[in-house]
Design an enzyme around this catalytic site. Structure first.
Site, mmCIF file in Angstrom:
data_model
loop_
_atom_site.group_PDB
_atom_site.id
_atom_site.type_symbol
_atom_site.label_atom_id
_atom_site.label_comp_id
_atom_site.label_asym_id
_atom_site.label_seq_id
_atom_site.Cartn_x
_atom_site.Cartn_y
_atom_site.Cartn_z
ATOM 1 N N GLU A 74 0.826 -1.203 0.000
ATOM 2 C CA GLU A 74 0.000 0.000 0.000
ATOM 3 C C GLU A 74 0.866 1.261 0.000
ATOM 4 O OE1 GLU A 74 -0.383 -2.506 2.046
ATOM 5 O OE2 GLU A 74 -2.449 -3.226 1.943
ATOM 6 N N ASN A 79 1.939 -7.713 -6.915
ATOM 7 C CA ASN A 79 1.941 -6.757 -8.014
ATOM 8 C C ASN A 79 2.850 -7.226 -9.153
ATOM 9 O OD1 ASN A 79 1.733 -4.497 -9.583
ATOM 10 N ND2 ASN A 79 2.559 -3.075 -8.068
ATOM 11 N N PRO A 135 12.866 -13.969 -1.546
ATOM 12 C CA PRO A 135 11.776 -14.295 -0.616
ATOM 13 C C PRO A 135 10.902 -13.074 -0.357
ATOM 14 C CG PRO A 135 13.901 -15.062 0.227
ATOM 15 C CD PRO A 135 14.186 -14.163 -0.930
ATOM 16 N N ARG A 136 9.609 -13.294 -0.169
ATOM 17 C CA ARG A 136 8.721 -12.196 0.163
ATOM 18 C C ARG A 136 9.070 -11.605 1.521
ATOM 19 N NH1 ARG A 136 5.624 -8.160 -1.814
ATOM 20 N NH2 ARG A 136 3.951 -7.602 -0.392
ATOM 21 N N LEU A 192 15.980 -5.713 1.663
ATOM 22 C CA LEU A 192 14.694 -5.083 1.391
ATOM 23 C C LEU A 192 14.847 -3.915 0.425
ATOM 24 C CD1 LEU A 192 13.109 -4.972 4.962
ATOM 25 C CD2 LEU A 192 12.198 -6.233 3.002
ATOM 26 N N GLY A 193 13.788 -3.646 -0.326
ATOM 27 C CA GLY A 193 13.718 -2.436 -1.129
ATOM 28 C C GLY A 193 14.471 -2.451 -2.432
ATOM 29 N N GLU A 194 14.869 -3.637 -2.922
ATOM 30 C CA GLU A 194 15.674 -3.687 -4.147
ATOM 31 C C GLU A 194 14.964 -4.407 -5.284
ATOM 32 O OE1 GLU A 194 20.237 -3.409 -3.123
ATOM 33 O OE2 GLU A 194 19.456 -5.361 -2.487
ATOM 34 N N SER A 234 3.142 -5.311 -11.983
ATOM 35 C CA SER A 234 3.468 -4.164 -12.833
ATOM 36 C C SER A 234 4.937 -3.765 -12.755
ATOM 37 C CB SER A 234 2.582 -2.971 -12.469
ATOM 38 O OG SER A 234 2.955 -2.407 -11.235
ATOM 39 N N GLU A 235 5.581 -3.949 -11.600
ATOM 40 C CA GLU A 235 6.997 -3.568 -11.482
ATOM 41 C C GLU A 235 7.861 -4.368 -12.448
ATOM 42 O OE1 GLU A 235 8.691 -2.296 -7.408
ATOM 43 O OE2 GLU A 235 7.176 -3.804 -6.937
#
Length: 453
Positions: free
Chosen positions: A75, A355, A287-288, A328-330, A357-358
């Site tokens: 979100e 998602n 991994p998520r 994270l964040g990559e 779309s990325e």
């Protein structure tokens, strides 16, 4: 346009239920926060923000302030394009983004435009909400997706603050929960206080209407998750991409992203089969949840697979078969290094997709499993633009078959990459502008010259 008030009888029932919720949430808040802190779910030093106690100064006291509220990373990432748009259109206007989870904080704090403030969201109890609103004094509250919190909405409405729900979605489970006799009056009351509901799809709009959302505030703009990948890589990201591509040395490559526990078994079996045909093949495994890396590492060790962890900065060698990303964040950056992306959260019945779309924005050939939940509308729309844009496989066997085809045929692979990128471009075009135009039309007071929408 003001929201229509519910019928008097329904309003009375909703208010009675709200008073019960208000009392219960006030009583439960200390225990809830303590439990979350003991579970390591709260920031070790910033947890007082969850009680509405700020850790930053309110810029420009007396000026309008926009409050964006999201919960988790997904979100928050969907909110970012609108946050950037707002900050760009209104330089100097105070903008605040709140999230709840630690993972969202760790990623989003580094992606915010200069001047945008991040705080952890207050618990939905009267004292925390009143303290938060009393300090920050927002002029506008923009909630993301499914954030229907009674104390937040009712308190903001009582103070004359406009509230909008962007990328609005209502899962079937939530719809059924709100539809019961003790839920419907309360949710109807909350929804009557909103100035705008921008749903993800027609199905979502129907669910909101069945919960007595005033029809006049429901307006479509598109899915903000399409805009998540529409971010140019900065200099740091460009250097990371160059470094990884150099390490990968033009080897055949595929990526499995946002993989949940249990799905790694499917991915590793498929990779093992592919290695029989493509001996130098490299898998980027993401991994998520980074905490699952230990479990995934044990599985790789058990199978005697040579792998490296991104966090160790160990260089990928010719003998490396799996590159596991425990940072994270990559994700957006990593999509730019691979021609093929398989999106997880979709290979087990208990999951509901992620998602796509990325990956499409980065020009990957995109695949997903059979269980995609509310992302189905995104998949459907992209395939309507071009059937090659996204491939939804029915399970492990078909995944293996399609990967063999893509790895062995550059022409087919290229066609799927172009289709995904083109579909993303078409779907993302203008969605942020449309959302902001709706906000300006329905939630912003045009008498205030500061907005200049």
């Amino acid at each position: 346009m003001p929201a229509r008030a519910p019928a008097p009888a329904a309003a009375r029932g909703g208010l009675a239920l709200y008073e019960l919720y208000r009392a219960a949430s006030r009583a439960a808040a200390p225990a809830v926060l303590l439990w979350r802190r003991l579970q390591g779910l709260e920031h070790p030093t910033r947890w007082p923000e969850r009680l509405g106690r700020p850790s930053a100064a309110r810029p420009r006291p007396g000026s309008p302030l926009v409050w964006f509220h999201a919960v988790s990373l997904g979100e928050g990432m969907a909110a970012l394009p609108v946050v950037r748009h707002c900050a760009r259109l209104h330089p100097g206007l105070p903008v605040l983004l709140t999230t709840t989870t630690l993972s969202s904080f760790k990623v989003i704090k580094d992606l915010l435009p200069d001047g945008v403030i991040h705080q952890f969201a207050p618990l939905d109890c009267p004292d925390a909400i009143d303290s938060f609103i009393g300090y920050w004094k927002p002029s506008l509250v923009l909630l993301m997706e499914s954030e229907l919190w009674p104390n937040l909405i009712m308190s903001a409405a009582a103070k004359g603050i406009a509230v909008a729900l962007l990328n609005a979605r209502m899962s079937l489970k939530s719809f059924n929960r709100w539809s019961v006799p003790f839920g419907l009056p309360l949710v109807s009351l909350m929804l009557s206080k909103l100035s705008l509901v921008a749903p993800l799809s027609t199905i979502q709009a129907v669910r909101f209407q069945l919960l007595h959302t005033p029809p006049g505030i429901i307006h479509f703009a598109g899915d903000l998750k399409y805009a998540v990948g529409d971010v140019n890589a900065g200099e740091t990201e460009v250097n990371k991409i160059k470094d990884l591509r150099q390490q990968f040395s033009n080897r055949p490559l595929w990526m499995a992203a946002s993989i949940h526990r249990g799905e790694e078994e499917v991915i590793l079996r498929v990779h093992d089969e592919l290695l029989k045909m493509y001996s130098t093949l490299l898998l980027i495994l993401v991994p998520r949840h980074p905490q699952d890396c230990k479990c995934f590492s044990l599985a790789l060790k058990k199978q005697r697979v040579n792998f490296v962890l991104r966090s160790t900065k160990e260089v990928v060698s010719s003998s490396t078969r799996v590159y596991m990303v425990d940072t994270l964040g990559e994700l957006s950056m990593l999509y730019r290094t691979t021609p093929i992306a398989v999106i997880g959260g979709s290979f087990l019945p208990s999951l509901a997709g992620h998602n796509i779309s990325e990956a499409a924005a980065a020009g990957c050939a995109v695949m997903t499993g059979p269980h995609v939940g509310h992302f189905y509308h995104m998949l459907l729309e992209m395939r309507q633009i071009n059937p090659l844009a996204v491939k939804q496989v029915n399970g492990e066997v078909e995944l293996l078959q399609i990967l063999k085809e893509l790895l062995g045929d550059d022409k087919t692979l290229g066609a799927r990459q172009r289709a995904a990128e083109d579909a993303f471009s078409i779907m993302s075009d203008g969605v942020v502008n449309r959302v902001w135009n709706l906000v300006c039309r329905f939630a912003i007071d045009f008498q205030t010259d500061t907005w200049n929408c």
